[in-house]
Design a protein around this motif. Structure first.
Motif, mmCIF file in Angstrom:
data_model
loop_
_atom_site.group_PDB
_atom_site.id
_atom_site.type_symbol
_atom_site.label_atom_id
_atom_site.label_comp_id
_atom_site.label_asym_id
_atom_site.label_seq_id
_atom_site.Cartn_x
_atom_site.Cartn_y
_atom_site.Cartn_z
ATOM 1 N N SER A 50 0.885 -1.018 -0.116
ATOM 2 C CA SER A 50 -0.279 0.105 -0.426
ATOM 3 C C SER A 50 0.750 1.061 -0.011
ATOM 4 N N PHE A 51 1.812 1.416 0.709
ATOM 5 C CA PHE A 51 2.128 2.740 0.475
ATOM 6 C C PHE A 51 3.614 2.731 -0.346
ATOM 7 N N ILE A 52 3.732 1.245 -1.286
ATOM 8 C CA ILE A 52 4.498 1.166 -1.839
ATOM 9 C C ILE A 52 4.117 1.366 -3.987
ATOM 10 N N SER A 53 2.873 1.700 -3.615
ATOM 11 C CA SER A 53 1.630 1.844 -4.520
ATOM 12 C C SER A 53 1.686 4.148 -4.144
ATOM 13 N N LEU A 54 0.733 4.288 -2.546
ATOM 14 C CA LEU A 54 1.035 5.717 -2.709
ATOM 15 C C LEU A 54 2.393 6.534 -3.374
ATOM 16 N N PHE A 55 3.398 6.147 -2.687
ATOM 17 C CA PHE A 55 4.602 6.199 -3.657
ATOM 18 C C PHE A 55 4.833 6.439 -4.918
ATOM 19 N N ALA A 56 3.898 5.523 -5.504
ATOM 20 C CA ALA A 56 4.538 5.408 -7.356
ATOM 21 C C ALA A 56 3.727 6.254 -7.712
ATOM 22 N N GLY A 57 2.503 5.933 -7.111
ATOM 23 C CA GLY A 57 1.579 7.397 -7.525
ATOM 24 C C GLY A 57 1.454 8.214 -7.551
ATOM 25 N N GLY A 58 2.492 9.086 -5.851
ATOM 26 C CA GLY A 58 3.102 10.248 -5.739
ATOM 27 C C GLY A 58 3.728 10.466 -6.909
ATOM 28 N N PHE A 59 4.593 9.945 -7.131
ATOM 29 C CA PHE A 59 6.215 9.801 -7.978
ATOM 30 C C PHE A 59 5.690 10.293 -9.748
ATOM 31 N N ALA A 75 -1.716 16.049 -3.107
ATOM 32 C CA ALA A 75 -3.875 16.407 -3.715
ATOM 33 C C ALA A 75 -4.028 14.987 -4.031
ATOM 34 N N THR A 76 -2.803 13.958 -4.696
ATOM 35 C CA THR A 76 -2.921 12.950 -4.821
ATOM 36 C C THR A 76 -3.383 11.818 -3.490
ATOM 37 N N GLY A 77 -2.578 12.181 -3.261
ATOM 38 C CA GLY A 77 -2.718 11.671 -1.560
ATOM 39 C C GLY A 77 -4.261 11.605 -1.312
ATOM 40 N N LEU A 78 -4.728 12.742 -1.244
ATOM 41 C CA LEU A 78 -5.208 13.352 -0.431
ATOM 42 C C LEU A 78 -6.894 12.274 -1.268
ATOM 43 N N ILE A 79 -6.442 12.808 -2.244
ATOM 44 C CA ILE A 79 -8.003 13.024 -3.299
ATOM 45 C C ILE A 79 -7.967 10.840 -3.171
ATOM 46 N N GLY A 114 6.376 10.719 -2.700
ATOM 47 C CA GLY A 114 7.016 10.435 -3.838
ATOM 48 C C GLY A 114 6.612 11.993 -5.156
ATOM 49 N N GLY A 115 5.570 12.494 -4.323
ATOM 50 C CA GLY A 115 5.275 14.341 -5.626
ATOM 51 C C GLY A 115 6.930 14.691 -5.988
ATOM 52 N N ILE A 116 7.458 15.051 -4.386
ATOM 53 C CA ILE A 116 8.487 15.500 -4.812
ATOM 54 C C ILE A 116 9.342 14.996 -5.538
ATOM 55 N N LEU A 117 9.924 13.807 -4.875
ATOM 56 C CA LEU A 117 11.161 13.068 -5.791
ATOM 57 C C LEU A 117 10.407 13.081 -7.479
ATOM 58 N N GLY A 118 9.007 12.894 -7.498
ATOM 59 C CA GLY A 118 9.109 12.724 -9.111
ATOM 60 C C GLY A 118 9.974 14.130 -9.939
ATOM 61 N N VAL A 119 9.003 14.700 -9.221
ATOM 62 C CA VAL A 119 9.650 16.342 -10.026
ATOM 63 C C VAL A 119 11.033 16.564 -9.744
ATOM 64 N N ASN A 120 11.385 16.137 -8.560
ATOM 65 C CA ASN A 120 13.064 17.017 -8.986
ATOM 66 C C ASN A 120 14.405 15.463 -9.941
ATOM 67 N N MET A 121 13.096 14.512 -9.794
ATOM 68 C CA MET A 121 13.831 13.400 -11.437
ATOM 69 C C MET A 121 13.187 14.007 -12.635
#
Length: 126
Positions: A50-59, A75-79, A114-121
């Motif tokens: 579950s945590f991996i899927s939320l991280f991947a979705g944020g990424f 926003a992704t986590g809240l939705i 995940g979102g922060i890391l996705g933007v930085n990557m």
């Protein structure tokens, strides 16, 4: 990026979370059906997935949005949490327990990271 683009990237992230959750649920249900494993023995594995899927979705959201990773990840986590809450409340007629609230707060934080890391990557930053 305009808000429409950020919204689309959040939708991509939420869809990715649910696809990952559906696939992992199928795998876990097959394991429970055809092996001698008990549901209690898979508790930590399900939580980890579950945590991996939320991280991947944020990424994915951050990679697609390319800016404001903390915002679109949150926003992704809240939705995601809102959809789960609505399903549980409207479909099962029960509210979140204290343990579920803690899990969903951690899910939101994980999607934000995940979102922060996705933007930085992201390769095409301007």
């Amino acid at each position: 990026m305009e808000s429409r683009g950020l919204g689309i990237s959040v939708i991509y992230g939420v869809i990715a979370i649910f696809i990952f959750a559906i696939v992992s649920s199928l795998i876990f249900s097959v394991l429970l059906t055809f092996t001698s494993l008990q549901e209690s023995s898979l508790q930590y594995a399900v939580t980890t997935v579950s945590f991996i899927s939320l991280f991947a979705g944020g990424f994915i959201t951050g990679k697609k949005g390319k800016e404001k990773g903390w915002f679109i990840g949150t926003a992704t986590g809240l939705i995601y949490s809102a959809i789960i809450f609505l399903f549980q409340y409207l479909g099962l007629d029960s509210l979140f327990s204290t343990e579920q609230i803690i899990y969903h707060i951690c899910y939101i934080i994980t999607a934000m990271m995940g979102g922060i890391l996705g933007v930085n990557m992201s390769s095409s930053r301007t």
